[in-house]
Each structure stands twice: as C-alpha cells, then as structure tokens.
Write a protein that holds these residues in place. Structure first.
Motif: not given
Ligand SMILES: [Zn+2]
Length: 285
Positions: A166-172, A201-203, A254-256
């Motif tokens: 779901a996180h990767e989908i978040g980037h989509h 962006l990651e958060l 870079t990711h939090g």
């Molecule tokens: Zn990510």
C-alpha cells in the motif's frame, strides 16, 4: 487479514518462476535476443503474455529463460498479492471519484526473483520493493519480507506485506496527482532541502497506506495494525542507520524516522481522509 475469496487483480505480472540460464559461446558481436515468454499464473487472475527483452552483450549463443512451476505456497502468495492489489484498485478508484481527482489508473505489479529490468533501469532484490513512475509498475521480490523479519527485526505477517504494498501504491497515487513530479523539480531547485522533501514524500506514502487500511477495516484481523506498525518501525531511517552504521544522522534521512512513519500511517488509518495527508507543510514549515 481476511483476503480469501475476495477479488484478485488482473494487473499482476508474476515472473517468479523464470530465471535466465545458460552460458554464452565465445565469439564477437552484440546480439539481442527477444524472448517471448508465455506466462501463466494460477487462480482467477487469468493469464498474460509477457514479452521479455533480453539484451545480451559480448557473446554469441543462446540464452534461455527457464520456467519452473511455482510451489503451492508461492501460488498462494501470488493470490494474496493479487487480492491486495485489487483492493488498492477498488479503494483508490473510490477515493479519486469522491474527491474529483479524475479517473484512477491501475498500476501493475511485477513479482520477480533476484533481478528485473524496469522502466527505471535494472533492479535487483537488494533494491527492496519499489515503484517505477516511468512505467507505472510496482516491483516486488517477496524475499524482502523474510529480510524484513530477519534483518530489520519486524514481526512480519501478512499485513506487513499489505502495508509495504500500500505504501508503494501511495507513490503511484502521488504520481497520478502530480506530487512526485513537483517534489522532484523542487529538489532540483533546492538541493539542501532534497532530503527533507524526500522524507515528506515517503511519509505521505505511509499516510496513504494508512488511508487504504481505513477502507479495509472490515477485513482486518487482530494484530494486523501492529504488523503494519512493526514494519513501519523497522524501516525508519533511524532504525536502519542504527542497525547498519551504529549511529544516526538525521540530515541524511530520506524516509523519516520510525516514529514519524508509524505516526503518518496511523493518521491515515484513523482519518481515512486524503486531505489530512499534507506531510509537506508539517515537515517543511
Ligand atoms: Zn517509498
């Protein structure tokens, strides 16, 4: 998570049974062999014809793509991934609709073993699961989820996998909404803010994963949210740096942090409201 019997996505491209084998015969020239691999996967997901283009250099001879049958357990995992993917399609189609964001475009998900060539270049398992905006595909080597337990110390479980997906989908979603592009150009203009923009962006992708979980409440089982939080905790920059280099350098995040990642996932899960996910103002002001 309750997932058996639910809809499975047709956008899953399962390449796990394929490996490239064979030695090159000596000889000059650069040849490209196009291998068309007919690929089947089990369950209700149907079948796809996946063209694999192999660029072979410095040699002549044949290289074959070997296809082995997937084990029952691997097939089961494929069905699980296709179900999670379908669920993200349904949830985000609904959210896009309700928020007048236009039509949600389904991404596809490629399951692979060891190495894969993508619209963003070649990748190996070492990259971990990722989303490539150039071809709008998610790439996952499921071996990562064993590592998440053994190397990163997460508790594991099916919902840890669902959270990462779901996180990767978040980037989509960020790509469809234009957020990723905006962030990339801001990063180019202002290099000193590049890492903080990446964290935001990651958060936000974690927040979107939480929103997806909110829409799946009826399918959650006891312990699922804890599995997601444990995974988010394990992949925080501070946790990874502590494990790999012994000290923690916040400027290089870079990711939090673990705490931030869990916090934004939970905010998405509690509100279910995408307008609450402005990690940029929260971090940059
Ligand atoms: Zn990510």
């Amino acid at each position: 998570m309750k997932w058996q019997g639910r809809r499975q996505s047709g956008n899953l491209d399962d390449r796990r049974g394929m490996s490239t084998k064979g030695k090159f015969a000596a000889g000059g020239g650069v040849i490209a062999i196009i291998v068309l691999a007919l690929q089947f996967f089990g369950g209700e997901t149907g079948q796809t014809l996946a063209p694999i283009v192999e660029q072979l250099g410095n040699g002549q001879g044949s290289q074959q793509v070997e296809q082995r049958d997937l084990t029952a357990q691997e097939k089961e995992m494929g069905n699980f991934m296709a179900t999670i993917l379908a669920s993200t399609e349904d949830v985000w189609a609904q959210i896009f609709n309700e928020n007048n964001l236009g039509q949600y475009q389904d991404p596809s998900m490629v399951l692979f073993t060891d190495a894969v060539s993508t619209g963003c270049g070649n990748a190996s398992s070492a990259s971990g699961p990722f989303y490539c905006p150039a071809d709008q595909k998610l790439y996952m080597d499921l071996a990562f989820f064993d590592e998440l337990k053994t190397r990163f110390g997460a508790q594991g479980g099916d919902f840890a996998i669902a959270y990462v997906t779901a996180h990767e989908i978040g980037h989509h979603v960020q790509t469809l909404m234009g957020t990723s592009q905006k962030v990339r150009s801001l990063q180019q203009q202002n290099r000193s803010e590049a890492n903080r923009l990446s964290v935001a962006l990651e958060l936000q992708a974690d927040f979107y994963a939480g929103v997806w979980a909110y829409y799946n409440k009826e399918f959650l089982e006891e312990g699922d949210i804890e599995e997601a939080l444990s995974a988010a905790n394990a992949v925080g920059d501070d946790a990874i740096q502590k494990r790999t280099q012994g000290d923690v350098q916040p400027d290089s995040f870079t990711h939090g942090t673990s705490e931030q990642r869990m916090k934004w996932f939970m905010k998405g899960y509690k509100t279910g409201d995408i307008t609450q996910g402005d990690t940029f103002s929260a971090l940059l002001n």
